[in-house]
Scaffold this active site. Structure first.
Site, PDB file in Angstrom:
ATOM      1  N   ASP A 107       0.165 -11.508 -20.216  1.00 21.02           N
ATOM      2  CA  ASP A 107       0.856 -13.000 -19.746  1.00 21.02           C
ATOM      3  C   ASP A 107       2.353 -12.988 -19.758  1.00 21.02           C
ATOM      4  OD1 ASP A 107      -2.235 -13.278 -19.371  1.00 21.02           O
ATOM      5  OD2 ASP A 107      -2.059 -14.871 -21.061  1.00 21.02           O
ATOM      6  N   GLN A 165      -4.493 -16.380 -10.520  1.00 21.36           N
ATOM      7  CA  GLN A 165      -5.768 -15.612 -10.596  1.00 21.36           C
ATOM      8  C   GLN A 165      -6.691 -15.748  -9.810  1.00 21.36           C
ATOM      9  OE1 GLN A 165      -5.928 -13.005 -13.908  1.00 21.36           O
ATOM     10  NE2 GLN A 165      -4.050 -13.172 -12.532  1.00 21.36           N
ATOM     11  N   GLU A 216      -2.435 -17.368 -25.103  1.00 21.58           N
ATOM     12  CA  GLU A 216      -2.377 -17.154 -23.815  1.00 21.58           C
ATOM     13  C   GLU A 216      -1.083 -17.667 -23.067  1.00 21.58           C
ATOM     14  OE1 GLU A 216      -6.632 -15.660 -22.703  1.00 21.58           O
ATOM     15  OE2 GLU A 216      -6.420 -17.814 -22.556  1.00 21.58           O
ATOM     16  N   ASP A 236      -5.590 -19.087 -13.810  1.00 20.18           N
ATOM     17  CA  ASP A 236      -4.471 -19.608 -13.850  1.00 20.18           C
ATOM     18  C   ASP A 236      -3.320 -19.623 -12.773  1.00 20.18           C
ATOM     19  OD1 ASP A 236      -5.711 -18.820 -16.358  1.00 20.18           O
ATOM     20  OD2 ASP A 236      -4.174 -17.393 -16.806  1.00 20.18           O
ATOM     21  N   TRP A 282     -13.169 -17.743  -6.383  1.00 20.98           N
ATOM     22  CA  TRP A 282     -12.829 -17.890  -7.658  1.00 20.98           C
ATOM     23  C   TRP A 282     -10.932 -18.230  -7.690  1.00 20.98           C
ATOM     24  CZ3 TRP A 282     -14.156 -19.755 -12.188  1.00 20.98           C
ATOM     25  CH2 TRP A 282     -13.614 -19.490 -13.395  1.00 20.98           C
ATOM     26  N   MET A 283     -10.518 -18.999  -8.710  1.00 21.36           N
ATOM     27  CA  MET A 283      -9.245 -19.233  -8.898  1.00 21.36           C
ATOM     28  C   MET A 283      -8.899 -19.527 -10.517  1.00 21.36           C
ATOM     29  SD  MET A 283      -6.136 -21.759  -7.917  1.00 21.36           S
ATOM     30  CE  MET A 283      -6.770 -23.077  -8.622  1.00 21.36           C
ATOM     31  N   TRP A 310     -15.344 -15.492 -12.423  1.00 18.69           N
ATOM     32  CA  TRP A 310     -14.348 -14.600 -12.474  1.00 18.69           C
ATOM     33  C   TRP A 310     -14.725 -13.177 -12.276  1.00 18.69           C
ATOM     34  CZ3 TRP A 310     -13.211 -10.516 -15.875  1.00 18.69           C
ATOM     35  CH2 TRP A 310     -11.697 -10.327 -16.189  1.00 18.69           C
TER      36      TRP A 310
END
Ligand code: FRU
Length: 497
Positions: free
Chosen positions: A155, A40, A206, A24, A21-22, A48
């Site tokens: 963030d 991420q 975000e 941001d 998983w990826m 996620w």
């Protein structure tokens, strides 16, 4: 064309994680000839989960080398999104005067605290590298910015503010952005808040970014504030809005009343810009996550999930007295152009198929220049566009409806879409075409990026045709236009050794 990472839907010229998983992109920073891209990442599953920072390095912004995971969750929590800077003056003391450290500032997310019903489970932490980003050490006294009791507090995007010789952190806090300042990246003081009553608020704010830009062709400087929002985008789900104004080291102010969007496609989220691009280069370089929280965990890939957008340069333009933050593909992408052809100019009315010889549309770049009014008698077509098609009757449409001043992309019949009720659909933006229109396309295995009139309007969309699109059609309804220039290139895989 030979494929590298030959799995179905594996992007060939976009960055994607080798596996799992990826989301941001994080901590993009340029140092000593290398572009760093962190992201991420959950290395144990294709959905996620406990967040890490994955890492890749490029020397040309196009070809990437996967690196070991840079930051692992620890006893304080998971490693959420954030930024990285070169601490040139060693203000943090985490390097030395002649060897500036790379410093990453990220959100620590403590799941146990969240599950226990506390509100202060997100705080900001620091990690540093003394070996050009290869290994990272967490600062011993994290967190450096504690949570005052607000659930969404994350963030951090940090930048050096030269006038006051201070670091500025732009932080997403629920429905607003907060600015903090620091002399040393460790001790932070709150300066101000911005935005709870401005812009779009269909979801939580975000991944902000703050930077100053020169308006193209003038000496005017404007500060740009990017704010991603999920949900509440112009075509549903996640998207990125921006504000133009002024920042004085403490407060961001703007006269802007309308909401401005960076991209009208569904798949450009949480994008931010590179830190420490040398002044001699001077560009503002951006990359986004090419997915949308509405369906990101369900898209039909297994070994890995999701990719980044192509790297783009952001340029601030003044058009008809209005400021527009435009996005254009970085010129470095020209190095992957393989075979190219230029098609003869021709009048289009009804429907025609483009003869692209042996260039497959599926991994290509196409540049179209249309003359919409081809003589004084003709007002141009009511609707026109480009259709990518395969032999299964699936298609991806890109078009303009002049009767409604509306530009659109349409993946309602694009291919696989049963994995989510939120995927299929038509995406649109109001747009006033002039007498000509330029459409620049980048088509990879599972995405289409559309740049209209030099990036004044952008659509980034992923799409999963069950067989590759192998035809390109142009159409013009109720009226004709001229295809003045058309260039097509097949693109090489960036993973080719
Ligand atoms: C945006 C986001 C960030 C957060 C990260 C967690 O997509 O929700 O706000 O830091 O993803 O993975």
């Amino acid at each position: 064309q030979q494929k590298f990472y030959a799995e179905k839907y594996r992007p060939q010229f976009h960055f994607s994680p080798e596996k799992m998983w990826m989301n941001d992109p994080n901590g993009m920073v340029y140092y000593d000839g290398e572009y760093h891209l962190f992201y991420q990442h959950y290395p144990d599953d294709n959905v996620w989960g406990p967040m890490h920072w994955g890492h890749a390095i490029s020397r040309d912004l196009v070809h990437w080398q996967h690196q070991p995971v840079a930051l692992y969750p620890d006893s304080l929590g998971m490693i959420f999104s954030g930024s990285a800077v070169v601490d040139w003056k060693n203000t943090s003391g985490l390097g030395s005067a002649n060897k500036p450290p790379l410093v990453a500032i990220y959100t620590i997310h403590n799941r146990e605290d969240e599950e226990a019903g506390r509100n202060d489970f997100q705080s900001q932490g620091v990690a540093y590298s003394q070996d050009k980003g290869r290994t990272w050490i967490k600062y011993a006294n994290n967190p450096v910015l504690k949570n005052p009791g607000i659930r969404d507090f994350r963030d951090p995007k940090v930048t050096w503010f030269a006038d006051s010789e201070k670091w500025i952190m732009t932080l997403a806090v629920q429905d607003r952005v907060e600015f903090y300042s620091s002399p040393n990246l460790i001790d932070w003081t709150k300066e101000s808040e911005f935005g709870s009553s401005l812009g779009a608020h269909g979801g939580v704010w975000e991944c902000p970014d703050l930077f100053e830009m020169k308006v193209k062709g003038s000496d005017e400087n404007v500060w740009v504030l990017l704010v991603s929002i999920n949900p509440g985008g112009p075509n549903g789900g996640s998207a990125t809005q921006y504000f133009l104004g002024d920042f004085d080291g403490s407060e961001f102010t703007t006269e802007q009343s309308e909401t401005k969007w960076l991209d009208y496609g569904r798949d450009n989220y949480a994008g931010v810009t590179w830190s420490d691009i040398p002044e001699a280069d001077g560009r503002r370089l951006f990359i986004g996550w090419m997915s949308n929280w509405s369906y990101a965990t369900a898209v039909p890939t297994e070994k890995w999930r999701s990719a980044t957008t192509i790297p783009r340069e952001l340029i601030l333009e003044k058009v008809n007295n209005e400021y527009v933050l435009t996005s254009v593909p970085v010129t470095e992408l020209e190095i992957i152009r393989d075979e190219g052809i230029e098609l003869p100019s021709q009048v289009v009315s009804g429907q025609i198929q483009l003869e692209t010889a042996n260039i497959e549309p599926m991994r290509s770049e196409m540049k179209f220049s249309f003359q919409l009014k081809n003589d004084s008698q003709n007002d141009g077509p009511e609707e026109f566009g480009i259709v990518l098609k395969n032999n299964r009757g699936e298609d991806f449409k890109i078009g303009y409806l002049s009767t409604e001043s509306m530009f659109y992309t349409d993946r309602s019949n694009g291919g696989l879409d049963s994995f989510s009720d939120n995927f299929a659909g038509k995406h649109s933006a109001e747009y006033r075409a002039g007498e000509t229109m330029e459409i620049h396309l980048f088509i990879d295995e599972a995405s289409v990026e559309v740049f209209v009139d030099g990036g004044l309007l952008v659509f980034t969309d992923i799409v999963f045709p069950t067989e590759p699109y192998n035809k390109v059609e142009l159409f013009a309804k109720n009226g004709s236009m001229k295809l003045q220039k058309c260039e097509v290139w097949s693109l090489k895989s960036i993973w080719e050794p």
